[in-house]
Motif scaffolding. Structure first.
Motif, PDB file in Angstrom:
ATOM      1  N   PRO A 185       0.562   5.270   7.174  1.00 27.35           N
ATOM      2  CA  PRO A 185       0.022   4.265   8.101  1.00 27.35           C
ATOM      3  C   PRO A 185      -1.450   4.450   8.467  1.00 27.35           C
ATOM      4  O   PRO A 185      -2.185   3.461   8.583  1.00 27.35           O
ATOM      5  N   ALA A 186      -1.914   5.678   8.627  1.00 22.97           N
ATOM      6  CA  ALA A 186      -3.333   5.893   8.931  1.00 22.97           C
ATOM      7  C   ALA A 186      -4.203   5.444   7.763  1.00 22.97           C
ATOM      8  O   ALA A 186      -5.251   4.819   7.951  1.00 22.97           O
ATOM      9  N   GLY A 187      -3.774   5.732   6.554  1.00 24.25           N
ATOM     10  CA  GLY A 187      -4.507   5.292   5.366  1.00 24.25           C
ATOM     11  C   GLY A 187      -4.466   3.780   5.203  1.00 24.25           C
ATOM     12  O   GLY A 187      -5.444   3.163   4.773  1.00 24.25           O
ATOM     13  N   ILE A 188      -3.332   3.187   5.550  1.00 25.32           N
ATOM     14  CA  ILE A 188      -3.202   1.731   5.490  1.00 25.32           C
ATOM     15  C   ILE A 188      -4.175   1.091   6.471  1.00 25.32           C
ATOM     16  O   ILE A 188      -4.854   0.116   6.141  1.00 25.32           O
ATOM     17  N   ALA A 189      -4.272   1.661   7.659  1.00 26.03           N
ATOM     18  CA  ALA A 189      -5.209   1.129   8.662  1.00 26.03           C
ATOM     19  C   ALA A 189      -6.639   1.203   8.140  1.00 26.03           C
ATOM     20  O   ALA A 189      -7.416   0.252   8.300  1.00 26.03           O
ATOM     21  N   LEU A 190      -6.995   2.309   7.507  1.00 28.79           N
ATOM     22  CA  LEU A 190      -8.332   2.456   6.935  1.00 28.79           C
ATOM     23  C   LEU A 190      -8.562   1.422   5.836  1.00 28.79           C
ATOM     24  O   LEU A 190      -9.622   0.796   5.777  1.00 28.79           O
ATOM     25  N   ALA A 191      -7.574   1.225   4.982  1.00 28.34           N
ATOM     26  CA  ALA A 191      -7.702   0.234   3.903  1.00 28.34           C
ATOM     27  C   ALA A 191      -7.892  -1.167   4.483  1.00 28.34           C
ATOM     28  O   ALA A 191      -8.744  -1.929   4.011  1.00 28.34           O
ATOM     29  N   PHE A 192      -7.133  -1.519   5.517  1.00 30.37           N
ATOM     30  CA  PHE A 192      -7.279  -2.822   6.156  1.00 30.37           C
ATOM     31  C   PHE A 192      -8.675  -2.973   6.749  1.00 30.37           C
ATOM     32  O   PHE A 192      -9.302  -4.023   6.632  1.00 30.37           O
ATOM     33  N   GLU A 193      -9.157  -1.915   7.381  1.00 27.16           N
ATOM     34  CA  GLU A 193     -10.494  -1.943   7.983  1.00 27.16           C
ATOM     35  C   GLU A 193     -11.568  -2.157   6.912  1.00 27.16           C
ATOM     36  O   GLU A 193     -12.482  -2.967   7.094  1.00 27.16           O
ATOM     37  N   LEU A 194     -11.443  -1.458   5.798  1.00 23.52           N
ATOM     38  CA  LEU A 194     -12.413  -1.596   4.719  1.00 23.52           C
ATOM     39  C   LEU A 194     -12.339  -2.982   4.070  1.00 23.52           C
ATOM     40  O   LEU A 194     -13.371  -3.580   3.756  1.00 23.52           O
ATOM     41  N   LEU A 195     -11.131  -3.500   3.895  1.00 21.26           N
ATOM     42  CA  LEU A 195     -10.989  -4.847   3.338  1.00 21.26           C
ATOM     43  C   LEU A 195     -11.601  -5.890   4.266  1.00 21.26           C
ATOM     44  O   LEU A 195     -12.258  -6.832   3.803  1.00 21.26           O
ATOM     45  N   ASN A 196     -11.410  -5.705   5.562  1.00 17.46           N
ATOM     46  CA  ASN A 196     -12.002  -6.624   6.536  1.00 17.46           C
ATOM     47  C   ASN A 196     -13.528  -6.556   6.475  1.00 17.46           C
ATOM     48  O   ASN A 196     -14.209  -7.577   6.523  1.00 17.46           O
TER      49      ASN A 196
ATOM     50  N   PHE B 169       0.841  -1.207   0.000  1.00 18.20           N
ATOM     51  CA  PHE B 169       0.000   0.000   0.000  1.00 18.20           C
ATOM     52  C   PHE B 169       0.872   1.251   0.000  1.00 18.20           C
ATOM     53  O   PHE B 169       0.590   2.214  -0.724  1.00 18.20           O
ATOM     54  N   GLU B 170       1.907   1.239   0.819  1.00 18.79           N
ATOM     55  CA  GLU B 170       2.785   2.408   0.897  1.00 18.79           C
ATOM     56  C   GLU B 170       3.552   2.597  -0.415  1.00 18.79           C
ATOM     57  O   GLU B 170       3.586   3.700  -0.966  1.00 18.79           O
ATOM     58  N   ARG B 171       4.142   1.516  -0.911  1.00 20.11           N
ATOM     59  CA  ARG B 171       4.969   1.598  -2.120  1.00 20.11           C
ATOM     60  C   ARG B 171       4.135   1.907  -3.361  1.00 20.11           C
ATOM     61  O   ARG B 171       4.464   2.813  -4.123  1.00 20.11           O
ATOM     62  N   ASP B 172       3.064   1.163  -3.563  1.00 21.09           N
ATOM     63  CA  ASP B 172       2.298   1.273  -4.807  1.00 21.09           C
ATOM     64  C   ASP B 172       1.337   2.452  -4.828  1.00 21.09           C
ATOM     65  O   ASP B 172       1.066   3.019  -5.885  1.00 21.09           O
ATOM     66  N   LEU B 173       0.792   2.796  -3.675  1.00 21.77           N
ATOM     67  CA  LEU B 173      -0.228   3.837  -3.626  1.00 21.77           C
ATOM     68  C   LEU B 173       0.184   5.084  -2.844  1.00 21.77           C
ATOM     69  O   LEU B 173      -0.560   6.055  -2.798  1.00 21.77           O
ATOM     70  N   GLY B 174       1.341   5.028  -2.183  1.00 22.41           N
ATOM     71  CA  GLY B 174       1.803   6.176  -1.409  1.00 22.41           C
ATOM     72  C   GLY B 174       0.959   6.443  -0.175  1.00 22.41           C
ATOM     73  O   GLY B 174       0.854   7.580   0.277  1.00 22.41           O
ATOM     74  N   VAL B 175       0.365   5.394   0.382  1.00 25.04           N
ATOM     75  CA  VAL B 175      -0.537   5.539   1.525  1.00 25.04           C
ATOM     76  C   VAL B 175       0.266   5.544   2.827  1.00 25.04           C
ATOM     77  O   VAL B 175       1.165   4.734   3.009  1.00 25.04           O
TER      78      VAL B 175
END
Length: 112
Positions: free
Chosen positions: A71-82, A63-69
């Motif tokens: 840690p807060a954005g990564i947490a949101l993405a994980f939450e949405l995927l869950n 997420f960080e490498r490919d999308l520039g997200v």
């Protein structure tokens, strides 16, 4: 040749996790603060991580490498995927229930 155990039973210290995932300790600490990985232990010197943490950190790195997200954005993405996974599971249960009800209704219609 040594075999490395990766799985829920594997246990890694913060430093071992950092080395295995090729990330900085500070970045892992940010992921812990965001709830992306959850160590056992009360402070960083006591933290122990399961093998699942390696998988979650690998996803976070993408997420960080490919999308520039961050840690807060990564947490949101994980939450949405869950949440999506949970919705799919509920949908599968409902689809199974609907199918069972349809079969039951068809059987009742065939009765004299």
């Amino acid at each position: 040749m040594p075999v490395e155990l990766i799985g829920p039973a594997a246990v890694y210290s913060l430093e071992e996790l950092s080395q295995n995932c090729h990330v900085e300790v500070a970045w892992i600490s940010e992921l812990v603060a965001q709830g992306i990985v959850e160590p056992q232990g009360s402070n960083p010197s006591e933290w122990k991580f399961s093998g699942l943490s390696i998988v979650r950190i690998a996803k976070a790195k993408r997420f960080e490498r490919d999308l520039g997200v961050n840690p807060a954005g990564i947490a949101l993405a994980f939450e949405l995927l869950n949440e999506i996974e949970q919705l799919h599971a509920r949908l599968n249960v409902l689809a199974g229930t609907k199918s069972s009800l349809a079969d039951s209704t068809d059987q009742h219609r065939q009765l004299p």
